[in-house]
Design a protein around this motif. Structure first.
Motif, PDB file in Angstrom:
ATOM      1  N   SER A  82    -114.710  38.125  -3.553  1.00  0.00           N
ATOM      2  CA  SER A  82    -115.891  38.126  -2.696  1.00  0.00           C
ATOM      3  C   SER A  82    -116.505  39.519  -2.671  1.00  0.00           C
ATOM      4  O   SER A  82    -115.788  40.506  -2.523  1.00  0.00           O
ATOM      5  N   GLY A  83    -117.834  39.566  -2.803  1.00  0.00           N
ATOM      6  CA  GLY A  83    -118.509  40.856  -2.742  1.00  0.00           C
ATOM      7  C   GLY A  83    -119.695  40.928  -3.684  1.00  0.00           C
ATOM      8  O   GLY A  83    -119.880  40.070  -4.545  1.00  0.00           O
ATOM      9  N   ASP A  84    -120.500  41.961  -3.509  1.00  0.00           N
ATOM     10  CA  ASP A  84    -121.668  42.169  -4.355  1.00  0.00           C
ATOM     11  C   ASP A  84    -121.253  42.382  -5.812  1.00  0.00           C
ATOM     12  O   ASP A  84    -120.170  42.899  -6.095  1.00  0.00           O
ATOM     13  N   PHE A  85    -122.160  42.025  -6.707  1.00  0.00           N
ATOM     14  CA  PHE A  85    -121.909  42.243  -8.134  1.00  0.00           C
ATOM     15  C   PHE A  85    -121.529  43.696  -8.406  1.00  0.00           C
ATOM     16  O   PHE A  85    -120.558  43.973  -9.120  1.00  0.00           O
ATOM     17  N   HIS A  86    -122.308  44.630  -7.859  1.00  0.00           N
ATOM     18  CA  HIS A  86    -122.110  46.036  -8.217  1.00  0.00           C
ATOM     19  C   HIS A  86    -120.829  46.631  -7.631  1.00  0.00           C
ATOM     20  O   HIS A  86    -120.418  47.721  -8.030  1.00  0.00           O
ATOM     21  N   LYS A  87    -120.203  45.905  -6.704  1.00  0.00           N
ATOM     22  CA  LYS A  87    -118.949  46.395  -6.122  1.00  0.00           C
ATOM     23  C   LYS A  87    -117.717  45.854  -6.848  1.00  0.00           C
ATOM     24  O   LYS A  87    -116.594  46.278  -6.570  1.00  0.00           O
ATOM     25  N   HIS A  88    -117.919  44.916  -7.762  1.00  0.00           N
ATOM     26  CA  HIS A  88    -116.800  44.401  -8.551  1.00  0.00           C
ATOM     27  C   HIS A  88    -116.419  45.392  -9.641  1.00  0.00           C
ATOM     28  O   HIS A  88    -117.272  45.918 -10.348  1.00  0.00           O
ATOM     29  N   ARG A  89    -115.119  45.621  -9.755  1.00  0.00           N
ATOM     30  CA  ARG A  89    -114.595  46.520 -10.764  1.00  0.00           C
ATOM     31  C   ARG A  89    -114.254  45.733 -12.034  1.00  0.00           C
ATOM     32  O   ARG A  89    -114.202  44.500 -12.014  1.00  0.00           O
ATOM     33  N   ALA A  90    -113.989  46.431 -13.114  1.00  0.00           N
ATOM     34  CA  ALA A  90    -113.671  45.763 -14.381  1.00  0.00           C
ATOM     35  C   ALA A  90    -112.487  44.824 -14.222  1.00  0.00           C
ATOM     36  O   ALA A  90    -112.480  43.701 -14.743  1.00  0.00           O
ATOM     37  N   GLU A  91    -111.461  45.269 -13.472  1.00  0.00           N
ATOM     38  CA  GLU A  91    -110.273  44.436 -13.319  1.00  0.00           C
ATOM     39  C   GLU A  91    -110.536  43.168 -12.508  1.00  0.00           C
ATOM     40  O   GLU A  91    -109.835  42.165 -12.656  1.00  0.00           O
ATOM     41  N   LEU A  93    -109.872  43.272  -4.381  1.00  0.00           N
ATOM     42  CA  LEU A  93    -111.151  43.936  -4.169  1.00  0.00           C
ATOM     43  C   LEU A  93    -111.302  44.375  -2.718  1.00  0.00           C
ATOM     44  O   LEU A  93    -111.838  45.443  -2.433  1.00  0.00           O
ATOM     45  N   GLY A  94    -110.856  43.532  -1.793  1.00  0.00           N
ATOM     46  CA  GLY A  94    -110.759  43.941  -0.393  1.00  0.00           C
ATOM     47  C   GLY A  94    -112.059  44.022   0.374  1.00  0.00           C
ATOM     48  O   GLY A  94    -112.166  44.790   1.328  1.00  0.00           O
ATOM     49  N   ILE A  95    -113.071  43.260  -0.025  1.00  0.00           N
ATOM     50  CA  ILE A  95    -114.333  43.224   0.720  1.00  0.00           C
ATOM     51  C   ILE A  95    -114.332  42.009   1.637  1.00  0.00           C
ATOM     52  O   ILE A  95    -114.190  40.876   1.184  1.00  0.00           O
TER      53      ILE A  95
END
Length: 266
Positions: free
Chosen positions: A98-107, A211-213
């Motif tokens: 869960s979270g914005d596209f730009h907050k997602h990391r590669a992993e 991700l922790g959002i």
């Protein structure tokens, strides 16, 4: 596939939710069951539930991380050792973030795509050729309304796009598979009472920390998992190309595709 008794179904993500409910319903039809997930405790509990409800069928529970091709090959080896073959493949395992596209990391992308998309095509690659050789079988690919209408539910970018891809896989595979006597059913699932929002608990270490959002909980009508499983079971029996679990979302789907179709007229 009208005759299910004596057949064998392999269901990924089969320890809980839709996967487990479908396993229970298939077992009641006399189908041998192989379920997999990444958590042995939940998997064993699910398998025991199936055995208690349908003591006359064979039930295997095998830990498997579908994002790892070698893990799927191991499942096939264990199934073969048990004297079984996969007649019904249900690609059900799924995870989300869960979270914005730009907050997602590669992993985060690697994990969700690894389970939802790679896990599906790894299973197809492993079991579909055997079905072609035998001249029968059924492949079930569990998709999502979020993948059918990608702008409907936001904040699940990797999941939404991966589910859109598995829809395309199912639709593309079906006409080819039909020439070999194999059915393909793609399932568009919406709000269901499952544990997918807890999927971070099963995230392998190689994909890093969650991700922790935290997002506000979205109000939604969620149907029981057994109701969705019943629709999938009917789809298997009748070799339906598509199963859509929430008819009330037809108009929202039409709106999305009408927007696309309108672009062809410009």
């Amino acid at each position: 596939m009208k005759y299910l008794k004596g057949k064998t179904a392999f269901i990924t993500g089969g320890g809980t939710g839709i996967g487990l409910q479908l396993a229970l319903q298939l077992a009641a039809e006399g189908t041998n069951i192989v379920i997999s997930s990444t958590n042995q405790e939940r998997l064993s509990e699910g398998a025991n539930q199936i055995r208690k409800a349908s003591p006359d069928v064979k039930v295997l529970d095998i830990v498997c991380d579908v994002s790892d091709r070698a893990s799927i090959k191991n499942v096939k080896s264990e199934i073969t050792k048990a004297g079984l073959q996969v007649d019904i493949l249900v690609c059900n395992a799924g995870v989300t973030t869960s979270g914005d596209f730009h907050k997602h990391r590669a992993e985060d992308w690697d994990w969700v795509y690894g389970v939802v998309l790679n896990g599906t095509h790894y299973c197809v690659q492993e079991f579909y050729p055997d079905m072609v050789e035998r001249g029968y079988g059924q492949v079930v690919i569990n998709g999502s309304q979020a993948g059918m209408v990608p702008n409907w539910v936001t904040m699940h970018g990797p999941y939404t796009s991966a589910k859109a891809a598995v829809h395309a896989l199912g639709a593309a595979l079906r006409p080819e598979a039909a020439t070999h006597g194999v059915g393909v059913t793609t399932v568009v699932i919406a709000g269901t009472q499952t544990e997918i929002m807890k999927s971070e608990r099963s995230r392998p270490e190689r994909f890093g920390q969650p991700l922790g959002i935290e997002l506000p909980k979205r109000a939604a009508r969620r149907v029981p998992a057994e109701d969705v499983a019943k629709q999938i079971l009917d789809g298997i029996k009748e070799d339906k190309g598509w199963v859509c679990t929430h008819p009330d979302l037809k108009e929202r789907t039409k709106q999305y595709f009408d927007e696309i179709l309108a672009a062809y007229d410009r």
